[in-house]
Write a protein that holds these residues in place. Structure first.
Motif, short mmCIF file in Angstrom:
data_model
loop_
_atom_site.label_atom_id
_atom_site.label_comp_id
_atom_site.label_asym_id
_atom_site.label_seq_id
_atom_site.Cartn_x
_atom_site.Cartn_y
_atom_site.Cartn_z
N SER A 124 48.39 63.80 -32.21
CA SER A 124 47.21 63.19 -32.82
C SER A 124 46.40 62.40 -31.79
CB SER A 124 47.64 62.28 -33.97
OG SER A 124 46.52 61.61 -34.52
N GLN A 125 47.12 61.63 -30.97
CA GLN A 125 46.43 60.86 -29.92
C GLN A 125 45.74 61.80 -28.92
OE1 GLN A 125 49.26 58.23 -28.18
NE2 GLN A 125 49.57 57.02 -30.03
N ASN A 138 44.60 64.84 -29.47
CA ASN A 138 43.41 65.43 -30.09
C ASN A 138 42.24 64.44 -30.10
OD1 ASN A 138 44.86 67.76 -30.59
ND2 ASN A 138 45.44 67.15 -32.68
N GLU A 139 42.54 63.20 -30.44
CA GLU A 139 41.50 62.18 -30.46
C GLU A 139 40.92 61.95 -29.06
OE1 GLU A 139 40.95 57.47 -31.81
OE2 GLU A 139 42.83 58.56 -32.17
#
Length: 492
Positions: free
Chosen positions: A308-309, A311-312
């Motif tokens: 998730s990190q 992708n962000e």
């Protein structure tokens, strides 16, 4: 020592039965045997002392555990040779426990290698412990000797096979029944041979000094039987053989029972160790499984959060890269424009700060009266081609390539009957005029003019006289008599 002494005693009893005159040898043999073993014990103790001294001398200079371990192994072998693996004799010597004491005192750590791929199977009936056909299971005793389970099993099997081939009491009874009266020499030889061969086959594989001594006694009996064949009571010989067979069988049974007891005790200890090992392995497996499950769960959560990190960050980086590309393009365009302007100004400054000069003269005199144009057919040096050029050398006209400030420096000597004149025209218009009174003598006419010109403008230089010989004198490479120098000073 005790076993050998018993063997000698039994042998002498047999001999005394055959011939009582030989009984006196019993005392002599017992004395010699005792003296031999006393000497052997002393020698063994002395050998162990040498083992100890050699070890202490070597370990004092050893610097690593592998060296100390090798010395400890040498001490082990030396003790084994000195005491012939006799634990009782070693315990009576002053070196008991020296091996373990030295290992602890000098902190000697010897590496061990585990048996590869052992198989431990637990079932309701107990444990099965399997190793390869080329491997063995051994047990280390308290002192230092190693007992091989495989060797014990082989010895027991061999002894049992040999005992099954031994003649029974029924076999001997049958031999007794076939004999009647006094045996012949051939009969005695036959019985003695049968007994000797049977005993030899039965106990050849049984280890220990007592069994070896028993075989020696049987062989001695056979010789005695042969010597006493004539006139000997056959039944007494058979009884004697029977007694010896029973004695040997009893000793063999005792040794076999002792080995079986050792085997059973060893197997029981192994079962206990394997049971403890199984419990430990099961507990370790459960602990490892729990740790693995916990670790896998933690890793999965960490990977999800990390993805998730990532992708962000990728989204943010893409936006920043796009913005940066736009700014970078503008920056590059502005930089190129600035560099272009700076280079242009630097070029202009470099050109403006350097002197661009054409220097030359006319190679012939001017002698006609009136106005005469100064020719420029000779060049001293020139680095001003970019700014001006000599359009007509014979006529002496100067044409400008580029506009700006130009400096015109002219001089010449004249010889006139009256005044000598000098004029500089730009595009046909006079920009300098001067004269000198000559009156039939040499006079120096000169001009130094700075003027603003445009591209394409032209410049002419004129001299004038009336009477006299020279309107202007020719120039020369040495710089005398006349010369013109044009300097482009730069844009205005």
């Amino acid at each position: 020592c005790l076993c050998l002494c018993l063997c000698f005693l039994v042998l002498m009893m047999v001999v005394s039965v055959c011939d009582r005159r030989l009984s006196w040898l019993l005392v002599v043999l017992v004395a010699v045997t005792a003296a031999f073993f006393v000497d052997t014990s002393v020698a063994t103790t002395g050998d162990a002392t040498v083992c100890k001294l050699n070890f202490l001398e070597g370990v004092a200079s050893a610097t690593s555990d592998p060296e100390k371990c090798a010395l400890l192994q040498t001490l082990n072998q030396c003790f084994n040779n000195a005491f012939a693996n006799n634990v009782t004799q070693e315990e009576q010597a002053p070196f008991w426990n020296s091996f373990s004491i030295y290992q602890s005192t000098f902190d000697i750590q010897c590496d061990t290698t585990a048996v590869p791929d052992p198989e431990l199977i637990a079932s309701a009936l107990g444990f099965d412990f399997n190793v390869g056909s080329d491997q063995d299971v051994t047990f280390t005793r308290l002192r230092r000797d190693t007992v091989s389970l495989a060797d014990l099993t082989n010895d027991i099997s061999s002894i049992r096979s040999s005992l099954s081939a031994a003649p029974s009491k029924n076999d001997i009874a049958g031999l007794r029944e076939t004999a009647d009266g006094t045996a012949s020499s051939d009969d005695v030889d036959q019985v003695a041979g049968i007994a000797g061969r049977a005993h030899t086959q039965t106990f050849a594989t049984v280890t220990g000094a007592s069994l070896s001594g028993a075989l020696d006694r049987v062989a001695s009996m056979e010789n005695e039987f042969t010597k006493a064949a004539t006139g000997t009571d056959f039944s007494r010989i058979v009884n004697t053989v029977n007694e010896q067979v029973d004695f040997v069988n009893q000793e063999a049974s005792q040794q076999l029972q002792g080995q079986e007891d050792t085997y059973v005790s060893t197997v029981a200890a192994l079962d206990s160790q394997l049971s403890a090992l199984s419990s430990t392995l099961l507990a370790a497996e459960a602990s490892i499984e729990a740790v693995r499950d916990s670790t896998n769960s933690t890793l999965r959560d960490a990977l999800v959060a990390l993805q998730s990190q990532i992708n962000e960050m990728e989204s943010t980086v893409e936006d920043e890269v796009s913005s940066t590309d736009s700014l970078l393009t503008k920056y590059i365009d502005a930089r190129d424009s600035i560099i272009s302007n700076v280079n242009a100004k630097l070029s202009l400054a470099q050109k403006s700060n350097s002197e661009h000069v054409w220097s030359g003269y006319c190679s012939h005199h001017g002698t006609s009266d009136g106005w005469q144009q100064y020719c420029l057919d000779q060049t001293d040096f020139n680095n001003a081609d970019e700014f001006l050029y000599i359009e007509n050398a014979g006529q002496g006209r100067i044409r400008m390539h580029k506009g700006g400030l130009v400096r015109i420096n002219v001089f010449a000597i004249s010889y006139s009957g009256s005044y000598a004149h000098l004029r500089i025209d730009v595009n046909g218009a006079t920009r300098h005029y001067g004269h000198e009174n000559s009156f039939n003598t040499w006079t120096d006419n000169f001009a130094d003019l700075v003027w603003l010109v445009n591209p394409g403008d032209y410049i002419d230089i004129w001299f004038y006289k009336t009477g006299g010989a020279y309107t202007y004198h020719s120039g020369n490479p040495n710089g005398a008599h006349s010369r013109v120098q044009l300097t482009y000073l730069g844009e205005y």
